[in-house]
Design an enzyme around this catalytic site. Structure first.
Site, mmCIF file in Angstrom:
data_model
loop_
_atom_site.group_PDB
_atom_site.id
_atom_site.type_symbol
_atom_site.label_atom_id
_atom_site.label_comp_id
_atom_site.label_asym_id
_atom_site.label_seq_id
_atom_site.Cartn_x
_atom_site.Cartn_y
_atom_site.Cartn_z
ATOM 1 N N VAL A 1 0.693 -1.296 0.212
ATOM 2 C CA VAL A 1 -0.055 -0.005 -0.062
ATOM 3 C C VAL A 1 0.915 1.297 0.210
ATOM 4 O O VAL A 1 0.407 2.245 -0.555
ATOM 5 C CB VAL A 1 -0.957 0.042 1.122
ATOM 6 C CG1 VAL A 1 -1.758 1.318 1.371
ATOM 7 C CG2 VAL A 1 -1.920 -1.200 0.913
ATOM 8 N N LYS B 1 5.848 15.746 13.764
ATOM 9 C CA LYS B 1 4.289 15.934 13.860
ATOM 10 C C LYS B 1 4.081 16.216 15.566
ATOM 11 O O LYS B 1 4.500 15.359 16.401
ATOM 12 C CB LYS B 1 3.796 14.597 13.312
ATOM 13 C CG LYS B 1 2.454 14.686 13.811
ATOM 14 C CD LYS B 1 1.821 13.173 13.311
ATOM 15 C CE LYS B 1 0.259 12.918 13.628
ATOM 16 N NZ LYS B 1 -0.415 11.785 13.357
ATOM 17 N N VAL C 1 2.281 4.330 1.557
ATOM 18 C CA VAL C 1 2.105 6.006 1.440
ATOM 19 C C VAL C 1 2.659 6.659 2.260
ATOM 20 O O VAL C 1 3.167 6.391 3.112
ATOM 21 C CB VAL C 1 0.411 6.280 1.555
ATOM 22 C CG1 VAL C 1 -0.303 5.642 0.289
ATOM 23 C CG2 VAL C 1 0.047 6.030 2.721
#
Length: 507
Positions: free
Chosen positions: A46, A79, A48
């Site tokens: 997947v 973050k 990303v």
């Protein structure tokens, strides 16, 4: 005395889950166990742009990987939390920041004093009292300052990361192979089971090679080749609470300095993520196919990008939920093979990490004690269900009237535990963390308040503080937070300092 230790571990599938498992097992088990990973370049992953919660630092610390090495090898950024736009109402914005809110006064949490102060007009939005939620929109970041006073917010800065998942998997592959993990390229043609107990005995490759093992770790993604297609474990479907079942994802060119927070913007039938990396920005639109077509979802995504797209949007289909057992016989499922909760609060990597930590803690012998398996599955179920409830909260607590999707979310029947948590918070601002569930009190408080679930009352002990002292307390906390944020460097400046090569490339 017979040696019953596991000597052969086979990991089916690579990607983030597979290589995280390989790296951790090679680090902890060392040369006592042969570890083999099977993956196919044709199948792919997947992969990303990923956001995380702060716990990933603990995983990297276990491997001996520091922040600088990690950020440099994954094009990562830092973050401080997640910004939620348009969720409760269109035009609303709040940040779920990591770390503490304000300053607790034992035995009460800060937010109890804030509730009364807010009712009296003596307090700003709750985000004004958290270092992370003030620093994030101002683009400032730093890790904990070793020379800061112990009671300073700068002494304990909670942060996570954004990074390129494909680069992280590649980085961990090098790490694992240097520690003896053997990688096999190719597709798995079939899975052999032992006739006496139904345990997996070997993977049979398309080349004809048989790869035998004692413990098998399934990292084959949504298809769950071992845990589901072979062992038929079953699946708990959460989609009646979390109805989004598709996503379109695309990267775009970076525009401006990367923000030290993830952005989540509610759309007509779901939400859109924005994850800033050093070299690009990751974007995706999670949506409910019953309320929006794939073409419309892709158009919404492309219309709301910061920069030029770097390809065509890629469609992903999923069902939220978890396997009925993430450990079945001698197979442990990690990552998407074990279950899926949409990335609204960046918990996907955490669930991989948690599964690995739990496996190492409950590492079986070759007789595979059912007591260990039962405890592993109980803890896994606990995590999935508590994280599920936290995500449901975001959807359910809304006042939007612009689409049938949001109305349906507002009217849904809730899991009993979440319903009780909401009722308790509305009553007097109380929230009681259930054991060691991932999200702590400040997280629940920020999201509940951000979603306009304002308590009617507060803890009676708050009234022991006079209104004058309460006003001074609020002003003092805010002043400390602002002065600390003023002392923090800009996020981009910090990245340039720790990643000089990338800074030169972008100059």
């Amino acid at each position: 005395m017979t040696d019953m230790r596991i000597k052969r571990i086979v990991i089916a599938g690579g990607g983030t889950a597979g290589w995280m498992a390989a790296a951790a097992c090679s680090k902890v088990l060392g040369g006592d166990c042969a570890i083999r990973l099977v993956e196919s370049e044709e199948i792919g992953t997947v992969g990303v742009g990923e956001g995380t919660v702060p716990h990933l630092k603990l995983f990297n610390d276990l491997l001996g990987i520091g922040d600088v090495e990690f950020i440099r090898n994954t094009q990562g950024t830092f973050k401080l939390g997640v910004q939620f736009n348009d969720w409760a109402r269109k035009g609303d914005s709040y940040i779920h920041g990591f770390g503490e809110i304000g300053h607790d006064i034992s035995p009460l949490s800060f937010h109890q004093f804030w509730i009364k102060a807010r009712q009296l007009g003596l307090a700003e939005d709750i985000g004004a009292y958290s270092l992370n939620t003030v620093a994030a929109p101002r683009g400032r970041f730093m890790p904990s300052a070793k020379d800061a006073p112990v009671n300073s917010p700068l002494a304990n800065v909670a942060y996570a990361y954004h990074f390129d998942a494909g680069l992280y998997a590649r980085f961990l592959r090098r790490y694992a192979e240097q520690r003896g993990v053997r990688r096999t390229e190719g597709k798995i043609a079939s899975v052999e089971l032992r006739p006496d107990d139904g345990f997996v005995s070997a993977l049979v490759m398309e080349s004809g090679e048989r790869i035998e093992g004692e413990l098998f770790i399934d990292c084959t993604g949504f298809r769950g080749l071992l845990i589901e297609q072979t062992l038929h474990t079953g699946f708990h479907d959460f989609s009646h609470w979390l109805p989004c079942d598709r996503a379109v994802a695309v990267g775009c060119e970076r525009v401006g300095p990367p923000t030290p927070y993830t952005r989540s913007t509610a759309q007509k039938a779901g939400w859109q993520w924005r994850i800033p990396l050093q070299h690009r920005t990751g974007n995706g639109h999670v949506y409910c196919s019953a309320h929006m077509s794939d073409d419309e979802a892709a158009a919404v995504l492309l219309e709301n990008l910061d920069g030029t797209p770097l390809g065509e949007p890629r469609l992903l289909r999923f069902t939220t939920g978890a396997r009925k057992q993430t450990w079945n016989r001698n197979v442990v499922a990690l990552g998407l093979a074990g279950g899926f909760l949409e990335p609204l609060e960046s918990t996907s990597i955490y669930m991989i990490q948690s599964g690995i930590a739990r496996l190492l803690d409950m590492m079986p012998q070759r007789d595979f004690s059912p007591v260990l398996i039962d405890r592993y599955n109980a803890r896994s179920r606990f995590e999935y269900e508590h994280l599920r409830d936290f995500l449901i909260l975001h959807y359910h607590a809304n006042e939007r009237d612009d689409s049938p999707f949001w109305q349906a979310c507002r009217e849904m029947a809730l899991p009993p535990r979440l319903e009780e948590n909401i009722r308790l918070f509305r009553d007097s601002g109380r929230f009681y963390r259930d054991g060691d569930e991932l999200f702590v009190v400040p997280s629940w408080v920020q999201v509940m308040v951000g979603q306009r679930l304002m308590p009617r009352g507060y803890h009676p002990l708050v009234d022991q503080m006079s209104e004058k002292d309460l006003a001074g307390f609020m002003a003092g906390v805010r002043q400390v937070v602002n002065s600390c944020v003023d002392a923090m460097p800009m996020h981009q400046a910090f990245l340039d300092k720790v990643c000089p090569a990338q800074a030169m490339e972008s100059a």
